[in-house]
Design an enzyme around this catalytic site. Structure first.
Site, mmCIF file in Angstrom:
data_model
loop_
_atom_site.group_PDB
_atom_site.id
_atom_site.type_symbol
_atom_site.label_atom_id
_atom_site.label_comp_id
_atom_site.label_asym_id
_atom_site.label_seq_id
_atom_site.Cartn_x
_atom_site.Cartn_y
_atom_site.Cartn_z
ATOM 1 N N LYS A 22 3.117 1.475 6.837
ATOM 2 C CA LYS A 22 2.537 0.766 5.616
ATOM 3 C C LYS A 22 1.895 -0.703 5.838
ATOM 4 O O LYS A 22 0.824 -0.931 5.470
ATOM 5 C CB LYS A 22 3.759 0.762 4.636
ATOM 6 C CG LYS A 22 3.453 -0.205 3.484
ATOM 7 C CD LYS A 22 4.704 -0.346 2.684
ATOM 8 C CE LYS A 22 5.387 -1.476 2.846
ATOM 9 N NZ LYS A 22 4.703 -2.676 2.401
ATOM 10 N N ASN A 23 2.734 -1.385 6.659
ATOM 11 C CA ASN A 23 2.320 -2.607 7.167
ATOM 12 C C ASN A 23 1.257 -2.751 8.032
ATOM 13 O O ASN A 23 0.712 -4.031 7.955
ATOM 14 C CB ASN A 23 3.434 -3.631 7.478
ATOM 15 C CG ASN A 23 4.381 -4.057 6.470
ATOM 16 O OD1 ASN A 23 4.160 -3.679 5.529
ATOM 17 N ND2 ASN A 23 5.715 -3.942 7.288
ATOM 18 N N ARG A 92 1.285 -6.893 -2.982
ATOM 19 C CA ARG A 92 0.752 -8.261 -2.234
ATOM 20 C C ARG A 92 -0.276 -8.151 -1.239
ATOM 21 O O ARG A 92 -1.098 -8.971 -0.869
ATOM 22 C CB ARG A 92 2.068 -8.807 -1.574
ATOM 23 C CG ARG A 92 1.985 -10.300 -1.323
ATOM 24 C CD ARG A 92 3.002 -10.792 -0.626
ATOM 25 N NE ARG A 92 2.635 -11.952 0.438
ATOM 26 C CZ ARG A 92 2.354 -13.214 0.005
ATOM 27 N NH1 ARG A 92 2.819 -13.445 -1.419
ATOM 28 N NH2 ARG A 92 1.831 -14.332 0.576
ATOM 29 N N ASP A 116 8.083 -13.164 -4.906
ATOM 30 C CA ASP A 116 8.559 -11.565 -5.554
ATOM 31 C C ASP A 116 9.935 -11.791 -4.967
ATOM 32 O O ASP A 116 10.491 -12.512 -4.613
ATOM 33 C CB ASP A 116 7.739 -10.710 -4.669
ATOM 34 C CG ASP A 116 7.850 -10.602 -3.254
ATOM 35 O OD1 ASP A 116 8.768 -11.158 -2.794
ATOM 36 O OD2 ASP A 116 6.838 -9.966 -2.637
ATOM 37 N N ASP A 304 12.422 -7.134 7.771
ATOM 38 C CA ASP A 304 12.341 -5.990 6.706
ATOM 39 C C ASP A 304 13.446 -4.967 7.197
ATOM 40 O O ASP A 304 13.867 -4.193 6.498
ATOM 41 C CB ASP A 304 11.255 -5.034 6.992
ATOM 42 C CG ASP A 304 9.960 -5.487 6.339
ATOM 43 O OD1 ASP A 304 10.296 -6.435 5.512
ATOM 44 O OD2 ASP A 304 8.854 -5.361 6.416
#
Ligand code: UD1
Length: 423
Positions: A22-23, A92, A116, A304
């Site tokens: 994802k990142n 983001r 956030d 994470d």
């Protein structure tokens, strides 16, 4: 509203496959904006954030298709240059369009994302670096507005190896006039992935994966097909899930070299780890032993992974000291863990965890993607039933999470539940 209902008890045993990160993929989708024409990304995970990023690119005038594990982005000669708050607030990673659009369009307007649930997340390093490259930047009505007819190469020193700032500066520098040096740059595998894609597009980058990036600007880049790097955080989540549940999981396509510190911690906790060409296997035969963990920029222990570390510590034998160095509000997750009976005390960016063999099932709320995954896995090591709400967070980052857990022997179901605010 949907929740996950998890019944604890069974160790996780079997094999899972990890898809693209994802990142990385969200940032690669922004990189596509640097070249007119069709770029294709493969090994794309099926997660909500990819769908949102497709919308961001469509609003910028791109034609985007997402089929199976591939996303194709057809970028017009002149893309749009505004990302509004509605999009940036939802995800983001939308701010990653700042560097590419400034380089391509000479002017860009991106909503300031604000903080956030994991903490305050500034943009000051992004802005300072772009100013050094000659951009004029103002902040008006919640937007960051950047202008530069053409950016010029500069020597930039980052105060902290910020992933986002490294990405925005790198993607601005590739089309700048002259050479840019980014010192104290982030070294994450996702940055290396972006550099690999940019290089195949025609960019000239030296030092990918080191803390000094040297970028010689070029006049133009061309569209390419690129395979997304494997998701090290998802692979790490499965590795910790094996340890937390005293299970045995083989993680296909997991890259152990991207998780060295995390796997070293699992070994200290008592796991045996074996690697082969297609991934690695984590087997925890007994209750884990307590280990201390400290989050740091890559190659340190990833922030994470902190929820997984707290969950592991909560079911380990002994006391663990956990330290968070990247995001100030990551410990919000601790309150939910305490609802499951975890014994945790926090002080600033430290947490002391007194582990026990089993947690105790309870209703809890996912506060972000990783916290959500941590709570589900905690529920598997809890007596009775744990109901995790706000699971849309988990859908943002873990493709087919419940299905994969069920295939490993977990008792988990996705059920509709009345919204407590509108029963
Ligand atoms: C961060 C993580 C990344 C993770 C991602 C998703 C690090 C170093 N970064 O990347 O590994 O995959 O979240 O969860 O672990 N900061 C500023 N000003 C700036 C930019 C950043 O003060 O201009 C601060 C942030 O508030 C934060 C730290 O620097 O405390 C790291 O931020 P950064 O790496 O940019 O965050 P992400 O790119 O979101």
């Amino acid at each position: 509203m949907e929740i996950f209902r998890v019944t604890g008890g069974a160790p996780l045993v079997g094999e899972v496959a990890v898809s693209g990160a994802k990142n990385s993929v969200l940032k690669l989708m922004a990189v596509a904006l640097l070249a007119q024409g069709r770029t294709t990304l493969t090994n794309v995970p099926h997660i909500l954030d990819v769908t949102i990023m497709c919308q961001v690119l469509r609003r910028l005038g791109c034609e985007v298709t997402h089929e199976n594990d591939a996303v194709t982005i057809d970028v017009p000669a002149v893309p749009g240059n505004e990302a509004d708050y509605d999009l940036v607030r939802r995800m983001r990673a939308s701010i990653n369009v700042l560097g590419p659009l400034l380089a391509r369009c000479g002017e860009v307007k991106v909503a300031h994302p604000g903080g956030d649930s994991i903490g305050s997340r500034g943009l000051d390093y992004h802005i300072a670096g772009l100013r050094q490259m000659g951009a004029e930047i103002t902040s008006e009505h919640g937007f960051v507005i950047a202008r530069a007819a053409r950016l010029t190469g500069a020597k930039i020193w980052l105060e902290f190896p910020s992933v986002g700032a490294t990405e925005n500066l790198l993607t601005a520098a590739v089309l700048a006039k002259g050479t840019t040096v980014i010192d104290n740059a982030a070294r994450e595998p996702e940055i290396v992935d972006i550099c690999a894609m940019l290089s195949s597009m025609g960019a000239r980058i030296h030092g990918a994966g080191s803390s000094t990036l040297e970028i010689e600007g070029v006049e133009e880049l061309k569209p390419v097909t690129h395979r997304t790097v494997s998701d090290r955080i998802v692979a790490g989540t499965w590795a910790f899930a094996a340890a937390i549940t005293c299970g045995d999981i083989t993680i296909r396509h997991g890259v152990a070299e991207h998780l060295e510190v995390a796997l070293d911690k699992l070994t200290t906790a008592g796991a045996s780890i074996t690697r082969d060409d297609s991934g690695f296997r984590v087997h925890m035969p007994n209750q884990p032993k307590a280990v201390d963990m400290v989050t740091l920029p890559y190659p340190g222990f990833a922030t994470d992974m902190l929820p997984m570390a707290i969950t592991l510590a909560s079911v380990s034998d002994g006391y663990s000291l956990l330290t968070e160095n990247v995001f100030d509000a990551r410990f919000m997750f601790v309150n939910e863990m305490m609802r499951l009976g975890a014994e945790i005390r926090t002080d600033g960016h430290h947490a002391v965890v007194h582990g026990k063999s089993w947690l105790s099932g309870a209703p809890v709320t996912a506060t972000d993607i990783r916290a959500g995954a941590g709570l589900v896995i905690a529920g598997l090591r809890a007596e009775g039933v744990t109901e995790v709400s706000d699971i849309y967070h988990i859908d943002r980052g873990y493709p087919g999470f419940a299905e994969q857990l069920a295939s490993l022997g977990a008792k988990i179901e996705r059920v509709s539940a009345p919204d407590p605010e509108f029963p």
